[in-house]
Design an enzyme around this catalytic site. Structure first.
Site, short mmCIF file in Angstrom:
data_model
loop_
_atom_site.label_atom_id
_atom_site.label_comp_id
_atom_site.label_asym_id
_atom_site.label_seq_id
_atom_site.Cartn_x
_atom_site.Cartn_y
_atom_site.Cartn_z
N THR A 13 0.75 -1.03 0.01
CA THR A 13 -0.21 0.13 0.05
C THR A 13 0.79 1.37 -0.12
O THR A 13 0.42 2.12 -0.43
CB THR A 13 -0.84 -0.20 1.35
OG1 THR A 13 -1.75 -1.01 1.09
CG2 THR A 13 -1.79 1.07 1.35
N SER A 59 1.19 -7.46 -0.95
CA SER A 59 1.91 -8.59 0.10
C SER A 59 1.09 -9.79 0.39
O SER A 59 1.58 -10.76 0.94
CB SER A 59 2.65 -8.14 1.01
OG SER A 59 1.65 -7.55 2.29
N THR A 92 1.77 -4.24 4.31
CA THR A 92 1.32 -4.47 5.72
C THR A 92 0.84 -6.02 5.98
O THR A 92 1.06 -6.12 6.85
CB THR A 92 0.45 -3.42 6.26
OG1 THR A 92 -0.64 -3.61 5.78
CG2 THR A 92 0.99 -1.94 6.30
N ASP A 93 0.24 -6.55 5.07
CA ASP A 93 -0.59 -7.68 5.11
C ASP A 93 0.34 -8.77 5.90
O ASP A 93 0.06 -9.68 6.54
CB ASP A 93 -1.20 -8.12 4.10
CG ASP A 93 -2.49 -7.29 4.00
OD1 ASP A 93 -2.99 -6.70 4.87
OD2 ASP A 93 -3.10 -7.16 2.87
N1 ASP Z 1 -2.73 -5.26 0.81
C1 ASP Z 1 -1.47 -4.24 1.03
C2 ASP Z 1 -0.39 -5.22 1.11
O1 ASP Z 1 -0.02 -5.85 2.06
C3 ASP Z 1 -1.85 -3.66 2.38
C4 ASP Z 1 -0.92 -2.85 2.63
O2 ASP Z 1 0.22 -2.75 2.65
O3 ASP Z 1 -1.37 -2.10 3.80
O4 ASP Z 1 0.44 -4.99 0.30
#
Ligand code: ASP
Length: 316
Positions: A13, A59, A92-93
């Site tokens: 993200t 991710s 973040t995931d």
């Molecule tokens: N779906 C995103 C990822 O993990 C979420 C994020 O980065 O906050 O790439």
């Protein structure tokens, strides 16, 4: 100009783009390059930065192949005498798992800082630019040597970070208490991170699954996984590490069949104190981190086996 830092981009993200600046959800992750992220933070012009795009993924799709590439790039950055530290931009995931993987496989005498963002780069109050700037600053501080996660003004240890919230801006927390605890008569000092296991890129990745204990749980999932060839099982147990009787029986059968097993607590906070009665090995990390631990342990055992076979060959 201060500090020479290598920034490795993997997507997420932090590199996400939405149609409108009012959108903090419903965006496209991994749309901007690591160079674009750097260009959006004028204060980074004070640093001597090298960038590399290792991957460009949401991710949720983090893969063993990307981990292998990332590991190689970090190792080469750590060996570069000119570099003060390495920063990794990540979604973040699965940040929790990549940070754990790196923490368990690297001997890092310099900072290796993972950072991320909860809002896309186009959001009216995007958190990525500040997080990236903080991460680069941290990467130039020799006292921060080791694998760290720097997000939302927090610096968390790479082996003990947890995503606790699906969209809050302060989505991360440490997955275990920083100090000792006295709980139920158990004096628990969180164990120091054991020696890194090392990482041989050409070994195969094992099949490791997470199975939870829950009301009405029986052993069928475990039996089916074992029949299908699973090599490692993380049991996300209830409370302080308890398993329903039929699940425990199935887990013991799996263990006898050579499947590696570890138990963690499914509780959102804290970790298992003491040794539960069942005697199964316990880890004080999240279930997904325990899965990484088993993946690495099985690889390590395969590496040892390979070394033994090579040593036993005639001529050695
Ligand atoms: N779906 C995103 C990822 O993990 C979420 C994020 O980065 O906050 O790439």
């Amino acid at each position: 100009m201060s500090g020479r830092v290598l920034i490795l981009g993997t997507g997420g993200t932090i590199a996400g783009v939405a149609e409108s600046s009012a959108q903090a959800t419903g965006y496209r992750a991994a749309a901007l390059s690591v160079d674009q992220l750097v260009a959006a933070v004028p204060a980074l012009a004070d640093f001597d930065l090298e960038t590399r795009q290792v991957a460009q993924v949401d991710s949720k799709n983090m893969s063993y192949a990307i981990w292998t590439d990332l590991h190689r790039e970090v190792v080469s950055g750590l060996k570069d005498g000119q570099l003060e530290g390495v920063v990794i931009t990540h979604g973040t995931d699965t940040l929790e798992e990549t940070a754990y993987f790196l923490a368990r496989t690297l001997v890092a005498a310099k900072p290796v800082v993972l950072t991320a963002a909860m809002r896309p780069a186009t959001a009216v109050s995007a958190d990525g630019p500040q997080n990236l700037l903080d991460a680069v600053r941290l990467a130039t501080d020799p006292s921060a040597a080791g694998v760290r996660v720097c997000v939302h003004g927090l610096v968390l240890p790479g082996h003990a970070v947890r995503k606790r919230h699906p969209y809050a801006i302060n989505a991360f927390t440490a997955s275990r208490e920083p100090g000792a605890t006295m709980e139920e008569g158990w004096y628990t000092v969180p164990a120091a991170l054991p020696e890194p296991l090392g990482f041989e890129p050409d070994l195969p990745w094992a099949w490791v699954e997470i199975v939870g204990n829950a009301a009405g749980q029986d052993g069928r999932t475990v039996d089916a996984l074992v029949a299908a060839g699973v090599q490692g099982l993380v049991i996300a147990a209830t409370g302080n590490g308890t398993l329903a009787d039929p699940l425990l029986e199935a887990v013991r059968r799996a263990q006898q069949g050579g499947v590696e097993v570890v138990v963690v607590s499914r509780c959102a906070e804290g970790h298992i104190v003491g040794q539960p009665e069942h005697g199964l090995p316990v880890l004080c990390v999240t279930a997904v981190q325990a899965r990484v631990e088993l993946l690495l342990l099985i690889r390590w055992k395969q590496g040892m086996q390979r070394a033994r076979v090579a040593a036993a060959k005639p001529g050695n």
